[in-house]
Scaffold this motif. Structure first.
Motif, PDB file in Angstrom:
ATOM      1  N   ALA A  11       0.830  -1.211   0.000  1.00  0.00           N
ATOM      2  CA  ALA A  11       0.000   0.000   0.000  1.00  0.00           C
ATOM      3  C   ALA A  11       0.864   1.259   0.000  1.00  0.00           C
ATOM      4  O   ALA A  11       0.586   2.223  -0.733  1.00  0.00           O
ATOM      5  N   VAL A  12       1.919   1.264   0.817  1.00  0.00           N
ATOM      6  CA  VAL A  12       2.808   2.435   0.870  1.00  0.00           C
ATOM      7  C   VAL A  12       3.491   2.646  -0.478  1.00  0.00           C
ATOM      8  O   VAL A  12       3.566   3.782  -0.981  1.00  0.00           O
ATOM      9  N   TYR A  13       3.978   1.569  -1.068  1.00  0.00           N
ATOM     10  CA  TYR A  13       4.644   1.703  -2.369  1.00  0.00           C
ATOM     11  C   TYR A  13       3.678   2.250  -3.416  1.00  0.00           C
ATOM     12  O   TYR A  13       4.029   3.148  -4.202  1.00  0.00           O
ATOM     13  N   ASP A  14       2.448   1.729  -3.423  1.00  0.00           N
ATOM     14  CA  ASP A  14       1.491   2.191  -4.428  1.00  0.00           C
ATOM     15  C   ASP A  14       1.099   3.644  -4.190  1.00  0.00           C
ATOM     16  O   ASP A  14       0.894   4.406  -5.137  1.00  0.00           O
ATOM     17  N   LEU A  15       0.992   4.047  -2.916  1.00  0.00           N
ATOM     18  CA  LEU A  15       0.708   5.456  -2.626  1.00  0.00           C
ATOM     19  C   LEU A  15       1.828   6.350  -3.131  1.00  0.00           C
ATOM     20  O   LEU A  15       1.566   7.408  -3.733  1.00  0.00           O
ATOM     21  N   LEU A  16       3.073   5.970  -2.891  1.00  0.00           N
ATOM     22  CA  LEU A  16       4.193   6.753  -3.394  1.00  0.00           C
ATOM     23  C   LEU A  16       4.195   6.801  -4.922  1.00  0.00           C
ATOM     24  O   LEU A  16       4.469   7.847  -5.527  1.00  0.00           O
ATOM     25  N   ARG A  17       3.873   5.667  -5.541  1.00  0.00           N
ATOM     26  CA  ARG A  17       3.825   5.632  -7.013  1.00  0.00           C
ATOM     27  C   ARG A  17       2.743   6.558  -7.556  1.00  0.00           C
ATOM     28  O   ARG A  17       2.967   7.292  -8.536  1.00  0.00           O
ATOM     29  N   LEU A  18       1.579   6.562  -6.913  1.00  0.00           N
ATOM     30  CA  LEU A  18       0.493   7.430  -7.365  1.00  0.00           C
ATOM     31  C   LEU A  18       0.833   8.903  -7.159  1.00  0.00           C
ATOM     32  O   LEU A  18       0.491   9.753  -7.993  1.00  0.00           O
ATOM     33  N   ARG A  19       1.500   9.217  -6.046  1.00  0.00           N
ATOM     34  CA  ARG A  19       1.842  10.611  -5.750  1.00  0.00           C
ATOM     35  C   ARG A  19       2.903  11.147  -6.711  1.00  0.00           C
ATOM     36  O   ARG A  19       2.965  12.365  -6.953  1.00  0.00           O
ATOM     37  N   THR A  20       3.731  10.269  -7.247  1.00  0.00           N
ATOM     38  CA  THR A  20       4.822  10.723  -8.119  1.00  0.00           C
ATOM     39  C   THR A  20       4.525  10.491  -9.600  1.00  0.00           C
ATOM     40  O   THR A  20       5.412  10.678 -10.436  1.00  0.00           O
ATOM     41  N   THR A  21       3.319  10.059  -9.930  1.00  0.00           N
ATOM     42  CA  THR A  21       2.963   9.795 -11.323  1.00  0.00           C
ATOM     43  C   THR A  21       1.865  10.751 -11.768  1.00  0.00           C
ATOM     44  O   THR A  21       0.828  10.863 -11.113  1.00  0.00           O
ATOM     45  N   ARG A  22       2.098  11.418 -12.871  1.00  0.00           N
ATOM     46  CA  ARG A  22       1.117  12.310 -13.471  1.00  0.00           C
ATOM     47  C   ARG A  22       1.136  12.119 -14.980  1.00  0.00           C
ATOM     48  O   ARG A  22       2.161  11.784 -15.566  1.00  0.00           O
ATOM     49  N   TRP A  23      -0.013  12.357 -15.609  1.00  0.00           N
ATOM     50  CA  TRP A  23      -0.089  12.271 -17.064  1.00  0.00           C
ATOM     51  C   TRP A  23      -0.990  13.374 -17.582  1.00  0.00           C
ATOM     52  O   TRP A  23      -1.837  13.896 -16.871  1.00  0.00           O
ATOM     53  N   ARG A  24      -0.772  13.724 -18.823  1.00  0.00           N
ATOM     54  CA  ARG A  24      -1.642  14.710 -19.450  1.00  0.00           C
ATOM     55  C   ARG A  24      -1.694  14.480 -20.955  1.00  0.00           C
ATOM     56  O   ARG A  24      -0.767  13.920 -21.551  1.00  0.00           O
ATOM     57  N   LEU A  25      -2.781  14.933 -21.537  1.00  0.00           N
ATOM     58  CA  LEU A  25      -3.001  14.832 -22.968  1.00  0.00           C
ATOM     59  C   LEU A  25      -3.209  16.232 -23.512  1.00  0.00           C
ATOM     60  O   LEU A  25      -4.132  16.940 -23.087  1.00  0.00           O
ATOM     61  N   THR A  26      -2.344  16.633 -24.432  1.00  0.00           N
ATOM     62  CA  THR A  26      -2.478  17.929 -25.068  1.00  0.00           C
ATOM     63  C   THR A  26      -2.906  17.725 -26.518  1.00  0.00           C
ATOM     64  O   THR A  26      -3.176  16.605 -26.947  1.00  0.00           O
ATOM     65  N   ASP A  27      -2.963  18.812 -27.249  1.00  0.00           N
ATOM     66  CA  ASP A  27      -3.333  18.712 -28.659  1.00  0.00           C
ATOM     67  C   ASP A  27      -2.269  18.007 -29.489  1.00  0.00           C
ATOM     68  O   ASP A  27      -2.560  17.521 -30.585  1.00  0.00           O
ATOM     69  N   GLU A  28      -1.037  17.948 -28.990  1.00  0.00           N
ATOM     70  CA  GLU A  28       0.063  17.375 -29.771  1.00  0.00           C
ATOM     71  C   GLU A  28       0.602  16.060 -29.237  1.00  0.00           C
ATOM     72  O   GLU A  28       1.107  15.243 -29.992  1.00  0.00           O
ATOM     73  N   ARG A  29       0.484  15.815 -27.905  1.00  0.00           N
ATOM     74  CA  ARG A  29       1.182  14.652 -27.369  1.00  0.00           C
ATOM     75  C   ARG A  29       0.536  14.150 -26.082  1.00  0.00           C
ATOM     76  O   ARG A  29      -0.216  14.863 -25.411  1.00  0.00           O
ATOM     77  N   LEU A  30       0.890  12.886 -25.760  1.00  0.00           N
ATOM     78  CA  LEU A  30       0.531  12.267 -24.485  1.00  0.00           C
ATOM     79  C   LEU A  30       1.798  12.184 -23.658  1.00  0.00           C
ATOM     80  O   LEU A  30       2.823  11.664 -24.122  1.00  0.00           O
TER      81      LEU A  30
END
Length: 509
Positions: A72-91
């Motif tokens: 659970a701790v590892y997954d929480l750290l992974r979620l806190r340090t992972t972000r994604w976004r989709l723009t008009d040009e790229r993922l």
């Protein structure tokens, strides 16, 4: 509660999105797969040290809690340090706990979107999205968002694979089902090599697992008694072993078919194909039709003898199958009746319009003689190997010499069948080629997707007036061969299939 407008995948003032927070709970449930073997091994060790049962139970409970908390701790750290976004040009994806990484995929490089959900993630409404770029080397071959909530994953899929919209005043074509699962097709599941080797594979894997967990089901005394019984009843032992192996393999083949192809349906959406399959672990693969370069109808020997076949896509940008996947990612259908497979191939790509089977030209008899010679050569090598073992080690039983005798008619039969399977032809849009006996394959390759030709001619082919012409393409396995075709016919086929491509290298007499 999230509104439909909030679920749309649109650029948000340059902001970054989070992965689904439900992932923590799902990961804790999946950690049971680690907890169970740890508890088993720890319990055996402590009981062997004469610990009381309550003490062992307490230590095991503590170990389970520690493992689940660590996950659970590892997954929480992974979620806190992972972000994604989709723009008009790229993922874009930013991830990494100790080492930060920033992945970026231009939208025009996206070739496929694969959505998977195992039973645990399905229960939590989650899915893993894998965005393929068509590259098969390096770390940039795939971008994975693990996990997203299912509606968000579906919306991302539609956005990434958005094709040209219909003109104003016209409606988008409705989704059309190309094929759906018929559970009667499960009768083709046993017609695979898995039926004959599956039992041995399962027994070996089970024995290794139990050995790791500290269980020794077979003692030296048991092995000695078993070997004595086998020596006393060799034919009965062989029959029992084969029967048990086939039974386990048969059950495994049926279960594998059900898990892999349950809920199967192949649909055509505007500008793309979408494949759904999976009984427990669901998969959804979307493929743009403009990436298709042809179709392949595969007929392994056992499946062909049972009247079955399966269809594969010849397309650019398909990722390679992973180690835990049991089916080729290019597979568009499960094993099905041969006639239906031809119909699906025609519906997918129009490869064989109005025909149940392709009309192919036969190859010269010299190609048959070439295969017969190879068959005899293989049997001679087998006989020589038996002779060497008998001369050097003097332990080869007399009945081992029956192997070359039995192998000869089998090899000759396969050689004749391989010759009968040879063929090629040209359609208005396609190059058609067929070859193989143990694995017969008929490919309809888009002539516009052929980017080059390779002409090969060995010493023995040259003496027989034959050659092999290979069409090079960016799709599928990269090249498709017209094997052992007459020299003039092979060059003519290549010249007509793609006018002008081979002309600078052809000397006309």
């Amino acid at each position: 509660m999230t509104t439909a407008q909030e679920q749309e995948i649109l650029p948000e003032q340059g902001g970054w999105r989070k992965l689904a927070s439900r992932s923590v709970a799902a990961s804790m449930v999946m950690s049971v797969a680690v907890i169970v073997p740890v508890v088993v091994v720890l319990g055996r060790i402590l009981l062997g040290e004469n610990w009381s049962f309550p003490a062992v139970a307490g230590v095991n409970a503590l170990a389970a809690v520690v493992i689940m908390a660590a996950v659970a701790v590892y997954d929480l750290l992974r979620l806190r340090t992972t972000r994604w976004r989709l723009t008009d040009e790229r993922l874009e994806l930013r991830s990494g706990i100790a080492e930060r990484r920033h992945r970026s995929v231009p939208l025009d490089r996206v070739r496929s979107v694969d959505i998977t959900a195992d039973p645990v993630r399905r229960a939590f409404g989650l899915a893993v999205v894998k965005v393929g770029t068509g590259e098969h080397t390096g770390e940039s071959k795939e971008l994975t968002l693990d996990p997203l909530v299912r509606p968000e994953a579906e919306e991302l899929r539609r956005t990434l694979l958005e094709t040209e919209r219909p003109q104003e005043g016209t409606a988008a074509a409705a989704d059309a089902a190309v094929a759906r699962l018929d559970w009667a097709w499960i009768r083709y599941a046993p017609l695979s090599i898995w039926t004959f080797v599956g039992g041995a594979i399962v027994a070996g894997a089970l024995y290794k697992l139990l050995d790791v967990l500290g269980f020794n089901l077979v003692s030296d005394g048991t092995l000695t008694q078993a070997w004595s019984w086998v020596r006393a009843h060799p034919w009965l032992a062989a029959l029992a072993f084969v029967a048990a192996n086939v039974f386990v393999g048969l059950v495994g083949a049926l279960g594998l078919f059900a898990e892999t192809w349950g809920r199967y349906r192949l649909e055509r959406e505007p500008g793309r194909l979408r494949l759904h399959r999976g009984l427990l672990t669901t998969r959804s693969l979307t493929l743009e039709e403009r990436r298709l370069r042809g179709v392949e109808v595969a007929e392994p020997l056992l499946l062909r003898l049972g009247g079955g076949a399966k269809v594969k896509a010849v397309a650019t940008g398909l990722r390679k199958a992973e180690d835990n996947e049991t089916e080729d990612v290019a597979a568009l259908t499960p094993p099905m009746p041969r006639e239906l497979a031809w119909q699906v191939a025609a519906a997918v790509y129009g490869a064989l319009p109005g025909e149940e089977h392709p009309v192919l030209l036969r190859h010269p008899r010299a190609a048959r003689l070439r295969r017969l010679r190879w068959a005899v050569a293989y049997v001679v090598v087998l006989a020589a190997a038996v002779g060497v073992l008998d001369a050097v080690f003097t332990w080869v039983p007399v009945w081992a010499w029956a192997a070359p005798v039995v192998a000869l008619p089998v090899a000759l039969g396969l050689a004749v069948d391989a010759y009968r399977g040879l063929g090629h032809g040209l359609g208005p849009r396609h190059l058609l080629t067929r070859s193989g006996s143990a694995l017969r394959s008929t490919v309809a390759l888009d002539r516009s997707g052929i980017v080059g030709w390779t002409v090969r001619q060995s010493f023995f082919q040259r003496r027989a007036g034959l050659l092999t012409v290979s069409a090079t393409t960016a799709a599928g396995k990269g090249h498709y061969d017209v094997l052992d075709v007459a020299q003039d016919e092979g060059l003519r086929t290549a010249s007509v299939a793609v006018p002008g491509l081979l002309e600078p290298f052809v000397v006309r007499r």
